[in-house]
Scaffold this motif. Structure first.
Motif, short mmCIF file in Angstrom:
data_model
loop_
_atom_site.label_atom_id
_atom_site.label_comp_id
_atom_site.label_asym_id
_atom_site.label_seq_id
_atom_site.Cartn_x
_atom_site.Cartn_y
_atom_site.Cartn_z
N ARG A 154 6.30 10.14 -5.56
CA ARG A 154 6.08 11.11 -6.63
C ARG A 154 7.22 11.20 -7.62
NH1 ARG A 154 1.38 9.91 -5.39
NH2 ARG A 154 0.33 11.17 -3.85
N ARG A 155 8.43 10.98 -7.18
CA ARG A 155 9.54 11.07 -8.12
C ARG A 155 9.85 9.71 -8.75
NH1 ARG A 155 14.52 14.00 -5.82
NH2 ARG A 155 13.19 15.78 -6.21
N ASP A 156 9.85 8.66 -7.92
CA ASP A 156 10.21 7.33 -8.43
C ASP A 156 9.01 6.53 -8.90
OD1 ASP A 156 12.75 8.11 -7.76
OD2 ASP A 156 12.87 6.90 -5.94
N GLY A 157 7.80 7.01 -8.56
CA GLY A 157 6.59 6.35 -9.04
C GLY A 157 6.26 5.03 -8.36
N LEU A 158 6.79 4.82 -7.15
CA LEU A 158 6.52 3.56 -6.46
C LEU A 158 5.12 3.58 -5.83
CD1 LEU A 158 9.92 2.89 -4.63
CD2 LEU A 158 9.21 2.15 -6.89
N SER A 159 4.52 2.42 -5.75
CA SER A 159 3.20 2.30 -5.12
C SER A 159 3.38 2.28 -3.60
CB SER A 159 2.53 1.00 -5.56
OG SER A 159 3.23 -0.11 -5.00
N TYR A 160 2.27 2.41 -2.88
CA TYR A 160 2.33 2.34 -1.41
C TYR A 160 3.00 1.04 -0.96
CZ TYR A 160 -1.02 6.25 -0.92
OH TYR A 160 -1.64 7.47 -0.94
N ASP A 161 2.59 -0.06 -1.59
CA ASP A 161 3.14 -1.36 -1.19
C ASP A 161 4.64 -1.44 -1.44
OD1 ASP A 161 0.67 -2.34 -0.33
OD2 ASP A 161 0.13 -3.02 -2.34
N GLU A 162 5.09 -0.92 -2.57
CA GLU A 162 6.53 -0.95 -2.89
C GLU A 162 7.33 -0.09 -1.91
OE1 GLU A 162 6.44 -1.63 -7.73
OE2 GLU A 162 6.01 0.37 -6.92
N ILE A 163 6.78 1.05 -1.55
CA ILE A 163 7.46 1.92 -0.59
C ILE A 163 7.51 1.25 0.78
CG2 ILE A 163 7.38 4.14 0.61
CD1 ILE A 163 5.94 5.25 -1.92
N ALA A 164 6.39 0.66 1.17
CA ALA A 164 6.32 -0.03 2.47
C ALA A 164 7.37 -1.12 2.56
CB ALA A 164 4.92 -0.61 2.69
N GLU A 165 7.51 -1.88 1.48
CA GLU A 165 8.49 -2.96 1.46
C GLU A 165 9.91 -2.40 1.50
OE1 GLU A 165 9.85 -6.62 -1.47
OE2 GLU A 165 7.84 -5.76 -1.68
N ARG A 166 10.16 -1.37 0.73
CA ARG A 166 11.51 -0.80 0.67
C ARG A 166 11.94 -0.19 2.01
NH1 ARG A 166 13.79 2.89 -4.17
NH2 ARG A 166 13.31 0.95 -5.24
N LEU A 167 10.99 0.49 2.68
CA LEU A 167 11.33 1.18 3.93
C LEU A 167 11.03 0.33 5.18
CD1 LEU A 167 10.04 4.79 3.15
CD2 LEU A 167 12.34 3.86 2.86
N ASP A 168 10.48 -0.86 4.94
CA ASP A 168 10.14 -1.76 6.03
C ASP A 168 9.16 -1.11 7.02
OD1 ASP A 168 10.18 -4.24 7.29
OD2 ASP A 168 11.84 -3.67 8.63
N ILE A 169 8.11 -0.51 6.45
CA ILE A 169 7.04 0.07 7.26
C ILE A 169 5.71 -0.39 6.65
CG2 ILE A 169 8.32 2.12 8.03
CD1 ILE A 169 7.08 3.73 5.79
N SER A 170 4.61 -0.15 7.36
CA SER A 170 3.31 -0.61 6.86
C SER A 170 2.80 0.29 5.73
CB SER A 170 2.29 -0.64 7.99
OG SER A 170 1.89 0.67 8.33
N ARG A 171 1.91 -0.26 4.94
CA ARG A 171 1.30 0.50 3.84
C ARG A 171 0.56 1.72 4.40
NH1 ARG A 171 -3.12 1.32 0.58
NH2 ARG A 171 -2.78 1.03 -1.67
#
Length: 197
Positions: free
Chosen positions: A144-161
């Motif tokens: 919500r603040r950085d506007g990242l998509s589910y996929d981008e967040i998953a990649e950044r945090l090393d967790i699944s979508r």
């Protein structure tokens, strides 16, 4: 958060009774935001300033109809959006240009409106957000603040979508409960954010 709501409610009540000092305070609080909102679409200083003037003139003329239980910001943005759209329509001369303009405006407006709503949500609910579990906070902020998509967040945090989605759904549900005694606008903001993905 409660203090801001109290101040805004007080301003709306005073404004509805014709208090010019309250009107000046609302102008100080929102005029710059309305200007940048209009300027994002019009790219014209004078026209954007005119949108601000018209929005606040409208607010003053209709002050007696204001409801203190609703925040004044969305009311001003709605007026500014209508006026901005009218200016854009008057610029477009052909039917094709108008249709193109309408599509572009709605797309751009949705992005801008979302940014405004997210900013308002953050202002009103920061205290509730920091009560979330650490990973929910992190996912919520990245989305919500950085506007990242589910996929981008998953990649950044090393967790699944799917884990990202679950954290976000849980965070929004928790915020809804924590904010259950807050302004109605908060519920609308949360509902909007929940539908984003």
């Amino acid at each position: 958060m409660e203090q801001f709501q109290y101040i805004e409610t007080d301003l709306v009540v005073r404004l509805s009774h014709g208090d010019e000092a309250a009107f000046a305070a609302v102008y100080e609080l929102y005029s710059r935001r309305i200007y940048y909102f209009a300027y994002r679409f019009l790219k014209n200083k004078e026209q954007s300033e005119e949108i601000v003037s018209e929005s606040f003139l409208n607010l003053w003329v209709n002050r007696e109809k204001l409801d203190a239980s609703y925040p004044i910001g969305p009311y001003l943005y709605t007026m500014a959006r209508r006026q901005t759209l009218n200016v854009l329509r008057s610029i477009a001369t052909s039917k094709a240009a108008q249709e193109k303009l309408w599509l572009w405006f709605n797309e751009a407006h949705n992005e801008t409106e979302e940014a405004i709503l997210v900013a308002d949500l953050e202002r009103f609910s920061e205290e509730s957000i920091i009560k979330l579990p650490q990973q929910q906070q992190q996912v919520f902020r990245l989305s919500r603040r950085d506007g990242l998509s589910y996929d981008e967040i998953a990649e950044r945090l090393d967790i699944s979508r799917n884990t990202v989605k679950n954290h976000l759904v849980r965070a929004v549900k928790t915020l809804r409960v924590q904010l259950s005694r807050s302004h109605l606008s908060i519920f609308l903001l949360i509902a909007f954010l929940l539908q984003k993905k």
